[in-house]
Design a protein around this motif. Structure first.
Motif, mmCIF file in Angstrom:
data_model
loop_
_atom_site.group_PDB
_atom_site.id
_atom_site.type_symbol
_atom_site.label_atom_id
_atom_site.label_comp_id
_atom_site.label_asym_id
_atom_site.label_seq_id
_atom_site.Cartn_x
_atom_site.Cartn_y
_atom_site.Cartn_z
ATOM 1 N N UNK A 189 36.805 71.685 30.383
ATOM 2 C CA UNK A 189 35.390 71.351 30.289
ATOM 3 C C UNK A 189 35.128 70.131 31.157
ATOM 4 N N UNK A 190 34.016 70.178 31.881
ATOM 5 C CA UNK A 190 33.662 69.023 32.718
ATOM 6 C C UNK A 190 33.291 67.839 31.839
ATOM 7 N N UNK A 191 33.724 66.642 32.195
ATOM 8 C CA UNK A 191 33.435 65.477 31.347
ATOM 9 C C UNK A 191 31.950 65.100 31.401
ATOM 10 N N UNK A 192 31.496 64.495 30.320
ATOM 11 C CA UNK A 192 30.110 64.036 30.242
ATOM 12 C C UNK A 192 29.961 62.765 31.060
ATOM 13 N N UNK A 193 29.072 62.805 32.044
ATOM 14 C CA UNK A 193 28.812 61.625 32.863
ATOM 15 C C UNK A 193 27.599 60.885 32.301
ATOM 16 N N UNK A 194 27.366 59.697 32.788
ATOM 17 C CA UNK A 194 26.216 58.912 32.327
ATOM 18 C C UNK A 194 24.906 59.610 32.675
ATOM 19 N N UNK A 195 24.835 60.220 33.852
ATOM 20 C CA UNK A 195 23.609 60.913 34.265
ATOM 21 C C UNK A 195 23.347 62.145 33.396
ATOM 22 N N UNK A 196 24.405 62.893 33.081
ATOM 23 C CA UNK A 196 24.244 64.072 32.221
ATOM 24 C C UNK A 196 23.846 63.658 30.811
ATOM 25 N N UNK A 197 24.405 62.567 30.306
ATOM 26 C CA UNK A 197 24.052 62.081 28.978
ATOM 27 C C UNK A 197 22.593 61.634 28.940
ATOM 28 N N UNK A 198 22.132 60.988 29.999
ATOM 29 C CA UNK A 198 20.736 60.541 30.069
ATOM 30 C C UNK A 198 19.791 61.741 30.135
ATOM 31 N N UNK A 199 20.144 62.761 30.895
ATOM 32 C CA UNK A 199 19.308 63.957 31.000
ATOM 33 C C UNK A 199 19.245 64.689 29.656
ATOM 34 N N UNK A 200 20.360 64.762 28.960
ATOM 35 C CA UNK A 200 20.391 65.405 27.653
ATOM 36 C C UNK A 200 19.554 64.633 26.639
ATOM 37 N N UNK A 201 19.644 63.314 26.664
ATOM 38 C CA UNK A 201 18.840 62.488 25.758
ATOM 39 C C UNK A 201 17.350 62.653 26.045
ATOM 40 N N UNK A 202 16.989 62.747 27.316
ATOM 41 C CA UNK A 202 15.580 62.927 27.695
ATOM 42 C C UNK A 202 15.058 64.278 27.224
ATOM 43 N N UNK A 203 15.875 65.333 27.374
ATOM 44 C CA UNK A 203 15.468 66.663 26.933
ATOM 45 C C UNK A 203 15.309 66.717 25.418
ATOM 46 N N UNK A 204 16.218 66.088 24.680
ATOM 47 C CA UNK A 204 16.114 66.072 23.222
ATOM 48 C C UNK A 204 14.914 65.252 22.759
ATOM 49 N N UNK A 205 14.613 64.159 23.464
ATOM 50 C CA UNK A 205 13.435 63.354 23.134
ATOM 51 C C UNK A 205 12.163 64.177 23.341
ATOM 52 N N UNK A 206 12.113 64.980 24.394
ATOM 53 C CA UNK A 206 10.937 65.813 24.655
ATOM 54 C C UNK A 206 10.757 66.869 23.565
ATOM 55 N N UNK A 207 11.846 67.380 23.004
ATOM 56 C CA UNK A 207 11.760 68.376 21.937
ATOM 57 C C UNK A 207 11.281 67.753 20.627
ATOM 58 N N UNK A 208 11.467 66.434 20.468
ATOM 59 C CA UNK A 208 11.048 65.749 19.247
ATOM 60 C C UNK A 208 9.648 65.158 19.346
ATOM 61 N N UNK A 209 9.071 65.085 20.539
ATOM 62 C CA UNK A 209 7.772 64.452 20.726
ATOM 63 C C UNK A 209 6.650 65.446 20.448
ATOM 64 N N UNK A 210 5.737 65.063 19.564
ATOM 65 C CA UNK A 210 4.607 65.921 19.199
ATOM 66 C C UNK A 210 3.584 65.909 20.341
ATOM 67 N N UNK A 211 3.133 67.075 20.817
ATOM 68 C CA UNK A 211 2.145 67.091 21.901
ATOM 69 C C UNK A 211 0.759 66.637 21.457
#
Length: 112
Positions: free
Chosen positions: A61-83
Motif C-alpha cells: 500500500x502506498x504510504x499516506x503523505x501530508x498532501x494526501x492526508x490534507x486532501x482527505x481531511x478537506x473531503x471529509x470536512x465538505x461531507x460534514x458541512x451543511x449547505x
C-alpha cells in the motif's frame, strides 16, 4: 477469452485473497487482473461474488503523505458541512436529508 475459475465460499486456495484481505496484509492489487471468483450461494437472490487476486503479484500500500492526508481531511470536512447553514455538523450529512438534522427539522416559512 478465458473464463475465471470459480470457488465456493471458504474454499479458495492459498495464494489468492480479496481486496479486503490484501488490505489487512498491507497490500493492494497493484493493477493486476482478477485471478478468480469466490461465490457464496443465497436462497432467494443471486449469489454473492467476491473477486480474488494473487497475493504474490500484490504490491504494498502506498504510504499516506501530508498532501494526501490534507486532501482527505478537506473531503471529509465538505461531507460534514451543511449547505443550508454552512456549519460543521460533526457527522456526515445524510444524502437523503441533504442538510443537517436541525435544518431539515425546521419548517419552511411561508409554506402551505
Amino acid at each position: 477469452m478465458s473464463t475465471l475459475p470459480v470457488y465456493r465460499w471458504r474454499l479458495a486456495p492459498d495464494g489468492l485473497a480479496t481486496r479486503r484481505q490484501l488490505r489487512a496484509m498491507g497490500l493492494r492489487p497493484g493493477g493486476q487482473d482478477v485471478a478468480a471468483e469466490l461465490r457464496r450461494p443465497r436462497r432467494r437472490r443471486g449469489p454473492l461474488v467476491a473477486y480474488l487476486y494473487r497475493v504474490d503479484c500484490a504490491r504494498p500500500v502506498r504510504p499516506m503523505t501530508a498532501a494526501r492526508a490534507a486532501a482527505l481531511a478537506k473531503a471529509n470536512r465538505a461531507r460534514r458541512t451543511c449547505p443550508a447553514c454552512r456549519r460543521d455538523a460533526g457527522y456526515v450529512i445524510p444524502p437523503a436529508l441533504g442538510t443537517c438534522v436541525p435544518c431539515a427539522d425546521t419548517p419552511l416559512v411561508g409554506g402551505s
